[in-house]
Design a protein around this motif. Structure first.
Motif, PDB file in Angstrom:
ATOM      1  N   ARG A  28      23.788  -9.649  16.611  1.00 57.10           N
ATOM      2  CA  ARG A  28      23.988 -10.249  15.298  1.00 57.10           C
ATOM      3  C   ARG A  28      23.202  -9.501  14.231  1.00 57.10           C
ATOM      4  N   LEU A  32      26.362  -5.155  12.830  1.00 53.78           N
ATOM      5  CA  LEU A  32      27.486  -5.732  13.574  1.00 53.78           C
ATOM      6  C   LEU A  32      28.600  -6.163  12.621  1.00 53.78           C
ATOM      7  N   ASP A  33      28.234  -6.773  11.493  1.00 52.85           N
ATOM      8  CA  ASP A  33      29.234  -7.169  10.496  1.00 52.85           C
ATOM      9  C   ASP A  33      29.969  -5.946   9.946  1.00 52.85           C
ATOM     10  N   ASP A  59      24.245  -9.809  22.374  1.00 52.93           N
ATOM     11  CA  ASP A  59      23.886 -11.217  22.232  1.00 52.93           C
ATOM     12  C   ASP A  59      25.146 -12.006  21.893  1.00 52.93           C
ATOM     13  N   GLY A  61      26.165 -13.041  19.118  1.00 50.76           N
ATOM     14  CA  GLY A  61      26.826 -12.454  17.946  1.00 50.76           C
ATOM     15  C   GLY A  61      27.727 -11.297  18.326  1.00 50.76           C
ATOM     16  N   ALA A  65      31.707 -11.066  17.910  1.00 50.90           N
ATOM     17  CA  ALA A  65      32.380  -9.964  17.213  1.00 50.90           C
ATOM     18  C   ALA A  65      33.505  -9.394  18.069  1.00 50.90           C
TER      19      ALA A  65
END
Length: 126
Positions: A28, A32-33, A59, A61, A65
């Motif tokens: 996260r 990652l975004d 993790d 996150g 994704a």
């Protein structure tokens, strides 16, 4: 945080096939975004290949994704393959029972899908 472990990725597009080589931590955060948005910005794809062989950490996150990318790929009729996941990543996918949701293959198997219709294979993955 160790800079060498940050999420790094390289997108190679050739003949409507995107090969995304990932390394470091799929966790996260902003990296990652950016990773997810970068892939979602691709268009006119026939196949999306995620090379996860160098992912060292993951993790919730990161799992999220991958699931969001799977959803995006399905909505856009783009087959998505996870290629050469590290043993760690494969164990996490198995423990969370997500292996049934993803098409997971070796590099050799993935190279078969990189062949353009009627043409010779284009080896975009090193």
């Amino acid at each position: 945080m160790n800079k060498q472990m940050e999420l790094k990725y390289q997108i190679e597009c050739q003949h409507d096939v995107a090969v995304v080589r990932c390394s470091g931590r799929l966790v996260r955060g902003k990296a990652l975004d950016d990773f997810r948005r970068g892939i979602e910005a691709l268009d006119h794809l026939r196949v999306l290949v995620l090379d996860l062989s160098e992912i060292e950490q993951l993790d919730a996150g990161g799992l999220g994704a991958l699931l969001l990318l799977r959803r995006w790929a399905r909505l856009n009729n783009v087959p998505m393959k996870l290629v050469n996941p590290s043993q760690f990543l494969l164990r996490v996918l198995e423990a969370t029972r997500l292996t049934s949701l993803f098409e997971i293959s070796s590099l050799e198997e993935a190279l078969c899908i990189l062949q353009t219709p009627g043409g010779r294979p284009h080896y975009a993955v090193a």
